[in-house]
Scaffold this motif. Structure first.
Motif, short mmCIF file in Angstrom:
data_model
loop_
_atom_site.label_atom_id
_atom_site.label_comp_id
_atom_site.label_asym_id
_atom_site.label_seq_id
_atom_site.Cartn_x
_atom_site.Cartn_y
_atom_site.Cartn_z
N VAL A 24 45.23 21.40 -43.99
CA VAL A 24 45.28 21.21 -45.43
C VAL A 24 43.88 20.82 -45.88
CG1 VAL A 24 46.25 19.84 -47.32
CG2 VAL A 24 47.67 20.46 -45.36
N ALA A 25 43.37 21.53 -46.89
CA ALA A 25 42.04 21.26 -47.43
C ALA A 25 42.17 20.44 -48.71
CB ALA A 25 41.31 22.57 -47.70
N TYR A 26 41.42 19.33 -48.77
CA TYR A 26 41.37 18.47 -49.95
C TYR A 26 39.98 18.58 -50.56
CZ TYR A 26 45.52 16.22 -47.94
OH TYR A 26 46.76 15.97 -47.42
N LEU A 27 39.91 18.77 -51.86
CA LEU A 27 38.63 18.85 -52.56
C LEU A 27 38.22 17.44 -52.97
CD1 LEU A 27 36.37 20.64 -53.65
CD2 LEU A 27 37.73 20.96 -55.74
N ILE A 28 37.22 16.90 -52.24
CA ILE A 28 36.76 15.53 -52.47
C ILE A 28 35.23 15.54 -52.55
CG2 ILE A 28 38.75 14.44 -51.36
CD1 ILE A 28 37.07 14.11 -48.81
N THR A 29 34.66 14.44 -53.00
CA THR A 29 33.20 14.36 -53.06
C THR A 29 32.63 14.19 -51.65
OG1 THR A 29 33.07 11.95 -53.27
CG2 THR A 29 33.32 13.23 -55.33
N ARG A 30 31.36 14.51 -51.52
CA ARG A 30 30.68 14.32 -50.24
C ARG A 30 30.68 12.84 -49.84
NH1 ARG A 30 28.26 18.64 -48.05
NH2 ARG A 30 28.14 20.50 -49.36
N ASP A 31 30.54 11.95 -50.83
CA ASP A 31 30.58 10.51 -50.53
C ASP A 31 31.96 10.11 -50.01
OD1 ASP A 31 27.93 10.14 -51.24
OD2 ASP A 31 28.40 9.42 -53.27
N GLN A 32 33.01 10.65 -50.61
CA GLN A 32 34.36 10.36 -50.11
C GLN A 32 34.52 10.90 -48.69
OE1 GLN A 32 36.50 12.13 -53.44
NE2 GLN A 32 37.48 10.14 -53.83
N PHE A 33 33.97 12.08 -48.42
CA PHE A 33 34.03 12.63 -47.07
C PHE A 33 33.33 11.71 -46.08
CE2 PHE A 33 32.16 15.38 -43.70
CZ PHE A 33 33.35 15.67 -43.04
N SER A 34 32.19 11.15 -46.45
CA SER A 34 31.51 10.17 -45.58
C SER A 34 32.40 8.98 -45.30
CB SER A 34 30.20 9.69 -46.22
OG SER A 34 29.26 10.72 -46.28
N ASP A 35 33.11 8.52 -46.33
CA ASP A 35 34.02 7.38 -46.15
C ASP A 35 35.21 7.75 -45.26
OD1 ASP A 35 32.37 5.89 -47.77
OD2 ASP A 35 33.67 5.96 -49.52
N VAL A 36 35.75 8.96 -45.42
CA VAL A 36 36.84 9.42 -44.56
C VAL A 36 36.36 9.48 -43.11
CG1 VAL A 36 38.30 11.40 -43.97
CG2 VAL A 36 38.11 10.66 -46.35
N CYS A 37 35.16 10.03 -42.90
CA CYS A 37 34.60 10.12 -41.55
C CYS A 37 34.46 8.73 -40.94
CB CYS A 37 33.25 10.83 -41.60
SG CYS A 37 32.50 11.08 -39.98
N GLY A 38 33.94 7.79 -41.70
CA GLY A 38 33.81 6.42 -41.21
C GLY A 38 35.15 5.81 -40.83
N GLN A 39 36.16 6.00 -41.66
CA GLN A 39 37.48 5.45 -41.38
C GLN A 39 38.13 6.14 -40.19
OE1 GLN A 39 39.76 4.11 -45.15
NE2 GLN A 39 38.30 5.67 -45.87
N GLU A 40 37.95 7.46 -40.08
CA GLU A 40 38.49 8.19 -38.92
C GLU A 40 37.90 7.66 -37.63
OE1 GLU A 40 40.86 10.12 -38.31
OE2 GLU A 40 41.22 11.51 -39.94
N ASN A 41 36.67 7.18 -37.70
CA ASN A 41 35.98 6.70 -36.50
C ASN A 41 36.01 5.18 -36.37
OD1 ASN A 41 34.97 9.13 -35.12
ND2 ASN A 41 34.02 9.51 -37.11
N GLY A 42 36.77 4.50 -37.21
CA GLY A 42 36.91 3.05 -37.12
C GLY A 42 35.63 2.32 -37.40
N SER A 43 34.79 2.88 -38.28
CA SER A 43 33.48 2.29 -38.56
C SER A 43 33.37 1.88 -40.02
CB SER A 43 32.39 3.33 -38.24
OG SER A 43 31.14 2.87 -38.68
N ARG A 44 32.66 0.80 -40.26
CA ARG A 44 32.36 0.39 -41.63
C ARG A 44 31.10 1.09 -42.13
NH1 ARG A 44 35.46 -3.19 -43.90
NH2 ARG A 44 36.75 -4.55 -42.66
N ASP A 45 30.33 1.69 -41.22
CA ASP A 45 29.13 2.42 -41.59
C ASP A 45 29.55 3.76 -42.15
OD1 ASP A 45 26.71 3.69 -41.86
OD2 ASP A 45 25.94 3.02 -39.93
#
Length: 180
Positions: free
Chosen positions: A89-110
């Motif tokens: 499923v593709a979600y249209l989100i901002t690049r900043d939101q994608f960075s936040d999703v990536c951080g959360q997927e990896n258990g990181s606050r960075d």
């Protein structure tokens, strides 16, 4: 066609538990996902995705690692070493939101996308849709297989039903068992 700055957005494609919109929105809005009992911080920008659509990935999905969020059982990854097929499923989100999703997927606050390290440390480009980049996350190498929990499989089933209504229960069971 959407009237947006296409460079500001990405289509983020999920092929695991984030196929279920309720689960994915925990990464955007934050909050408790009742199925796994975990509370998520959410993105800094809590704006909901502008759109979503089914998206077939050209790789096979498999289960690996030992996730504390899912009973120490496996979660979804893509094997990008060869071609295949995975429902997403593709979600249209901002690049900043994608960075936040990536951080959360990896258990990181960075939330710096350039420091995307952890289980989902590989950003895979899947081309463009309507002039907007399509991306997903997986690992750089194939991980050690581990069967998923029933709770995790149920979330995948719900996500598949939500986004692929033409799939029968039998189709979904076969797909989820085949990927194991």
């Amino acid at each position: 066609m959407l009237n947006i700055n296409r460079r500001k957005y990405v289509w983020y494609v999920s092929y695991g538990s984030n196929m279920l919109e309720e689960r994915f929105l925990c990464y955007i809005r934050g909050g408790l996902f009742i199925v796994n009992g975990r509370t998520y911080e959410g993105a800094r920008d809590k704006t909901l995705p502008l759109a979503k659509m089914p998206f077939i990935l050209p790789y096979n999905m498999y289960y690996a690692n030992s996730s504390g969020s899912w009973g120490r059982k496996g979660v979804s990854f893509l094997d990008v070493s060869c071609s295949g097929k995975a429902y997403g499923v593709a979600y249209l989100i901002t690049r900043d939101q994608f960075s936040d999703v990536c951080g959360q997927e990896n258990g990181s606050r960075d939330r710096d996308i350039k420091k995307c390290t952890g289980w989902y440390d590989k950003i895979v480009s899947l081309g463009e849709w309507d002039g907007i980049e399509v991306v997903t996350l997986t690992n750089h190498g194939r991980r050690t297989s581990n069967s998923p929990s029933q709770e995790y499989l149920n979330v995948l089933k719900d996500g598949l039903h939500e986004n692929y209504p033409y799939l029968t229960d039998c189709d979904i069971e076969e797909y989820l068992c085949f990927t194991a």
